[in-house]
Design a protein around this motif. Sequence first.
Motif, mmCIF file in Angstrom:
data_model
loop_
_atom_site.group_PDB
_atom_site.id
_atom_site.type_symbol
_atom_site.label_atom_id
_atom_site.label_comp_id
_atom_site.label_asym_id
_atom_site.label_seq_id
_atom_site.Cartn_x
_atom_site.Cartn_y
_atom_site.Cartn_z
ATOM 1 N N GLN A 260 0.835 -1.203 0.000
ATOM 2 C CA GLN A 260 0.000 0.000 0.000
ATOM 3 C C GLN A 260 0.867 1.248 0.000
ATOM 4 O OE1 GLN A 260 -2.718 0.063 3.277
ATOM 5 N NE2 GLN A 260 -3.760 -1.818 2.674
ATOM 6 N N GLU A 261 1.927 1.191 0.793
ATOM 7 C CA GLU A 261 2.825 2.342 0.904
ATOM 8 C C GLU A 261 3.492 2.625 -0.445
ATOM 9 O OE1 GLU A 261 2.803 3.979 3.655
ATOM 10 O OE2 GLU A 261 4.263 5.498 3.083
ATOM 11 N N ALA A 262 3.902 1.567 -1.116
ATOM 12 C CA ALA A 262 4.527 1.734 -2.428
ATOM 13 C C ALA A 262 3.559 2.394 -3.401
ATOM 14 C CB ALA A 262 4.985 0.380 -2.964
ATOM 15 N N PHE A 263 2.327 1.925 -3.401
ATOM 16 C CA PHE A 263 1.307 2.484 -4.284
ATOM 17 C C PHE A 263 1.068 3.955 -3.954
ATOM 18 C CE2 PHE A 263 -2.899 3.468 -5.756
ATOM 19 C CZ PHE A 263 -3.040 2.764 -6.937
ATOM 20 N N LYS A 264 0.963 4.213 -2.674
ATOM 21 C CA LYS A 264 0.666 5.568 -2.210
ATOM 22 C C LYS A 264 1.805 6.532 -2.579
ATOM 23 C CE LYS A 264 0.333 6.052 2.261
ATOM 24 N NZ LYS A 264 -0.211 5.912 3.619
ATOM 25 N N GLU A 265 3.017 6.112 -2.365
ATOM 26 C CA GLU A 265 4.162 6.977 -2.667
ATOM 27 C C GLU A 265 4.266 7.241 -4.171
ATOM 28 O OE1 GLU A 265 7.882 5.943 -0.865
ATOM 29 O OE2 GLU A 265 6.989 5.682 1.107
ATOM 30 N N LEU A 266 4.026 6.211 -4.965
ATOM 31 C CA LEU A 266 4.096 6.395 -6.409
ATOM 32 C C LEU A 266 2.974 7.317 -6.890
ATOM 33 C CD1 LEU A 266 5.480 5.678 -9.066
ATOM 34 C CD2 LEU A 266 3.934 3.720 -9.266
#
Lengths: 178, 104
Positions: A98-104
């Motif tokens: 989720q964090e990866a998606f959010k940061e991207l």
Amino acid sequence: MDPLPPLGPVFQDRGDVVGAAYHGTYLETGRQIESGGFCLPERQDESQRMGKGVYFWENSERAAKRWAKKWYGDKSGCVVRATIRLGRHLNMGISEHQEAFKELAGFLRKTQKTKIYESQVYNLMASRWIDSARRIHEWGDQQLLAPDFDEAWTKGPSDTMICVYMVSKIEAPCIVTS
Amino acid sequence: MQMKDELDILAEVRKYIATATPEQVAKDLEATGFEAYKGIGPEVCLDEDIGLIANVPFVTQQVWTTMLSPSAAQFKPFDFSHVSFSYVTCESLAGNYEEMPLAG
């Protein structure tokens, strides 16, 4: 004496296989899939929230039936079962993913100075890093009826949706409901 | 044990964010059908301070749970009375309301 089960969290095996994944589609398209396999959709519609891929319900023929009925009607829809090799897999149930998606998504929004839609973020991930993605789908009608969100979250029906970006990861399609 | 297909997606994304220029990002997006996929699914709605991607009710009255906050206790639902076919009001963790166009 039986050994104790292993302690700690069970991690998603990202090289895992989903043996029973269900895809709702038109009956005619289902027949073509049975004979020739899946191909990525040429057209987009509002159901393709996770970008350009083939969508499945994990272990839920019922969810696929419901989806097929919603989008293709009672008489012209069908459900195709297949096996999926998840490959490099984005699991939106994992906080790190989720964090990866959010940061991207945040990065895209800031650098491109334009609206960014979820499907675009998934598509970029699919072009660079992932073969498939998974998220929980909440059946919204139940949620809208629930007066309290917490109650809806714990009691509302949900299913797992998988989007596969590489059709070579999909095997043995066959119509199970028509 | 490292699985064959296991991927540290967060590290890969951060590497990309650290190195990609806006021009390169634009090219990458275009290559994925960026234009064609405009308007599909909910718009990403970020709280600039917290980084939350808010929940966005879909125009078909399905609730798309886009991203949950790390703690369910922090999460606040939408006020559905503000939903229309053109705009949705979402509430961020900071308690701010933002009107934004619905996708599609």
